[in-house]
Design a protein around this motif. Structure first.
Motif, mmCIF file in Angstrom:
data_model
loop_
_atom_site.group_PDB
_atom_site.id
_atom_site.type_symbol
_atom_site.label_atom_id
_atom_site.label_comp_id
_atom_site.label_asym_id
_atom_site.label_seq_id
_atom_site.Cartn_x
_atom_site.Cartn_y
_atom_site.Cartn_z
ATOM 1 N N LYS A 9 33.923 36.538 34.270
ATOM 2 C CA LYS A 9 34.580 35.567 33.397
ATOM 3 C C LYS A 9 33.584 34.484 32.975
ATOM 4 O O LYS A 9 33.011 33.797 33.812
ATOM 5 C CB LYS A 9 35.769 34.927 34.122
ATOM 6 N N TYR A 11 33.118 31.010 30.708
ATOM 7 C CA TYR A 11 33.711 29.923 29.927
ATOM 8 C C TYR A 11 32.573 29.343 29.104
ATOM 9 O O TYR A 11 31.527 29.055 29.671
ATOM 10 C CB TYR A 11 34.293 28.839 30.824
ATOM 11 N N THR A 42 39.640 30.851 39.563
ATOM 12 C CA THR A 42 39.526 31.651 38.336
ATOM 13 C C THR A 42 39.918 33.099 38.627
ATOM 14 O O THR A 42 40.669 33.715 37.869
ATOM 15 C CB THR A 42 38.090 31.593 37.795
ATOM 16 N N ASP A 51 44.372 34.013 32.838
ATOM 17 C CA ASP A 51 43.111 33.949 32.107
ATOM 18 C C ASP A 51 42.687 35.378 31.781
ATOM 19 O O ASP A 51 42.929 36.295 32.562
ATOM 20 C CB ASP A 51 42.024 33.271 32.953
ATOM 21 N N ASP B 261 43.469 31.291 27.307
ATOM 22 C CA ASP B 261 43.735 31.242 28.739
ATOM 23 C C ASP B 261 44.784 30.172 28.975
ATOM 24 O O ASP B 261 44.769 29.132 28.321
ATOM 25 C CB ASP B 261 42.461 30.871 29.500
#
Lengths: 307, 262
Positions: A9, A11, A42, A51, B261
């Protein structure tokens, strides 16, 4: 069963989770350990479909979270206990959740009673202490009687009695054959409440195993007292042991097992008075494992020398 | 165990419990009633007391429906806030995560919230508009010419006033989906209804004449007027255009909800 498969993941400019893979099995309490900011929350958010992963998958019994027909009946989760509308009563919060997944309304009172918050069920959640909110979160997680349970830092804010209650609760869930996955940044907590531990740092997998496995693999030291300390010292150093004096009473030896030290002393004709393996605590192991991956580490301040 | 699935109906039931179990909804509905009825009373009493000195031109174009419903131009902010808070309170409290864990299909969640908001606000707003209309006619009676709901065009204007308020509640909800913050949404919503008309008012007259009819509040006035005011759309055209605005905002909001998200 919970499976994390090459999960990544990003960001905008940070990598929160980096190619993480592991499995969480039913019947045991699995601890998810890592320093703050290491990607635990997360990962949990991705498991719950909140997410979207950049790469990889998280599956529950082989299915993506989004494909679960009635998610609360399969997965119960407590991410953030305070994430409840403050103006709603505890009972209405649970009633709405139950309705969405077609869970019978009488179940609401059962979980309220189990969590020990039935007396405040008709009070607004905004007035709850963190401990009461945690109990409400646990009640919500149990609504659908799910086989998989996730808890993100569940002991935060609980008093000692609450912590004991929650440990026994995790244990009983695991004993019923459920999958119990609990994150924490406190190794001391995991050492007593988890059977299996998964350690991550900076979003990467570091190690996995039982508490005993993890402490056994660490480089422990051996404390030894003997009749002739200087001669024992040179003997052990010739065997490549790393030897330190401890207050002139004995030696702390790293790099040699207690068996090797005992035999070496016997061969040299030195009487051994005490020989004690020093077990590394899980805490020490954890610090060693994650030393390179602490995002916000403090350092030691040098004293200033004013002239 | 027989496992019943999450359905549009079950999520709608859940959202209905959530909608009515917070004080902001109840307060919003109370404010909507107070503003529409209260200002309606003030306006109609003022018109009645000045009727005998009003000029003949005013009397000729007088609309007994839209004047009695003048309070809706203030109540529109209350319904916008109800719609906005229905989604932004989920983000400010963090409960959106609990909600989406229970209902992973985000389109299903948004549709359920829209159903709850649209049906409940339509009932509330039609009741308040009919009540305000009847009160206004009662205040007018004897002095100012009155109309009755028996007339098709009057009934249409009163009912479309309720539809106007309902659509604005959904517009507030759409802004909430897009912006996710209560304060930002309420600022934008207020700007759309109050500031945009002022900006258009500063434009050259010919532009004003062409564009002011597209403002949401102008569409509202057209919807609740018995005959289309000068330079405005007819009632049904105005209603259709407002529906297009709301659906467009919803489409953007729902796309963002699905992609972002939580």
């Amino acid at each position: 069963m919970l499976k994390i498969d090459h999960l990544t993941k990003h960001y905008s400019d940070t990598v929160a989770v980096d190619d993480l893979s592991f499995e969480v099995k039913p019947g045991v309490v699995t601890g998810f350990l890592g320093p703050n900011g290491s990607g635990k929350s997360t990962t949990m958010r991705i498991i719950l479909g909140l997410d979207h992963p950049t790469k990889g998958r998280a599956t529950i019994n082989g299915k993506d979270y989004a494909d679960l027909k009635a998610p609360l009946r399969e997965v119960g989760a407590l991410l953030d206990a305070k994430a409840v509308h403050p103006g709603r009563t505890a009972r209405n919060h649970l009633r709405a959740l139950a309705a969405s997944n077609q869970i019978r309304a009488s179940r609401v009172d059962e979980v309220l009673e189990f969590a020990g918050i039935q007396s405040v069920a008709n009070k607004k959640v905004g007035g709850f202490s963190l401990g009461m909110s945690q109990r409400l979160g646990i009640a919500a997680a149990l609504l659908g009687d799910p086989q998989v349970l996730l808890f993100d830092e569940p002991v935060n804010g609980l008093d000692p009695e609450g912590i004991r209650w929650i440990r026994e609760f995790f244990r009983s869930l695991a004993n019923e054959g459920r999958t119990v996955f609990v994150s924490s940044h406190l190794m001391s907590e995991m050492a007593v409440s988890a059977d299996q531990i998964i350690v991550i740092g900076r979003g990467k997998f570091i190690t996995q195993g039982s508490v005993d496995d993890l402490t056994a693999t660490a480089n422990g030291t051996v404390f030894v007292r003997a009749s002739d300390i200087p001669r024992l010292r040179s003997t052990l150093e010739s065997l490549h042991g790393v030897v330190n004096d401890i207050n002139d009473k004995g030696l702390s030896v790293a790099g040699l097992t207690s068996d090797a030290i005992g035999r070496a002393a016997f061969d040299a004709g030195i009487a051994v008075l005490e020989l004690t393996p020093q077990r590394a605590s899980l805490e020490t192991v954890f610090m060693d494992l994650t030393a390179d991956s602490v995002e916000y580490g403090g350092s030691t301040l040098e004293p200033t020398h004013d002239e | 165990m027989t496992s019943k699935p999450v359905t549009l109906l079950s999520v709608t039931k859940s959202e209905w419990i959530k909608f009515r179990s917070v004080r902001s909804t109840i307060m919003g509905v109370v404010v909507t009633f107070v503003l529409t009825l209260g200002l309606g009373a003030l306006i109609t009493v003022a018109i009645r007391s000045h009727w005998n000195v009003a000029d003949p031109g005013t009397k000729l174009t007088f609309d007994a429906v839209s004047t009695s419903l003048g309070g809706t131009l203030f109540a529109q902010f209350a319904v916008g806030v109800i719609g906005t808070l229905f989604i932004t309170s989920e983000y400010s409290s963090g409960s959106i995560r609990t909600t989406l864990a229970a209902v992973p299909n985000r389109t299903q969640l948004a549709l359920s919230k829209i159903i709850v908001l649209a049906v409940s606000m339509l009932v509330v707003c039609e009741v308040v508009c009919i009540a305000t209309f009847l009160m206004g006619q009662a205040i007018y009676s004897g002095v100012v010419p009155t109309v009755s709901l028996g007339s098709g065009v009057v009934l249409r204007s009163v009912l479309l006033a309720g539809v106007y308020l309902t659509l604005l509640a959904i517009l507030g909800f759409s802004l909430g989906l897009i912006l996710r913050q209560s304060a930002a949404c309420i600022s934008v919503f207020t700007s759309l209804l109050l500031i945009v008309p002022i900006i258009i008012f500063l434009l050259p007259q010919s532009w004003q004449d062409s564009y002011s009819k597209y403002e949401p509040s102008a569409l509202g006035r057209a919807m609740m007027s018995t005959s289309p005011p000068r330079l405005m759309f007819g009632a049904w055209t105005a209603a259709l255009l407002l529906v297009v605005y709301v659906v467009a905002a919803l489409a953007v909001g729902m796309t963002l909800l699905a992609r972002r998200d939580a």
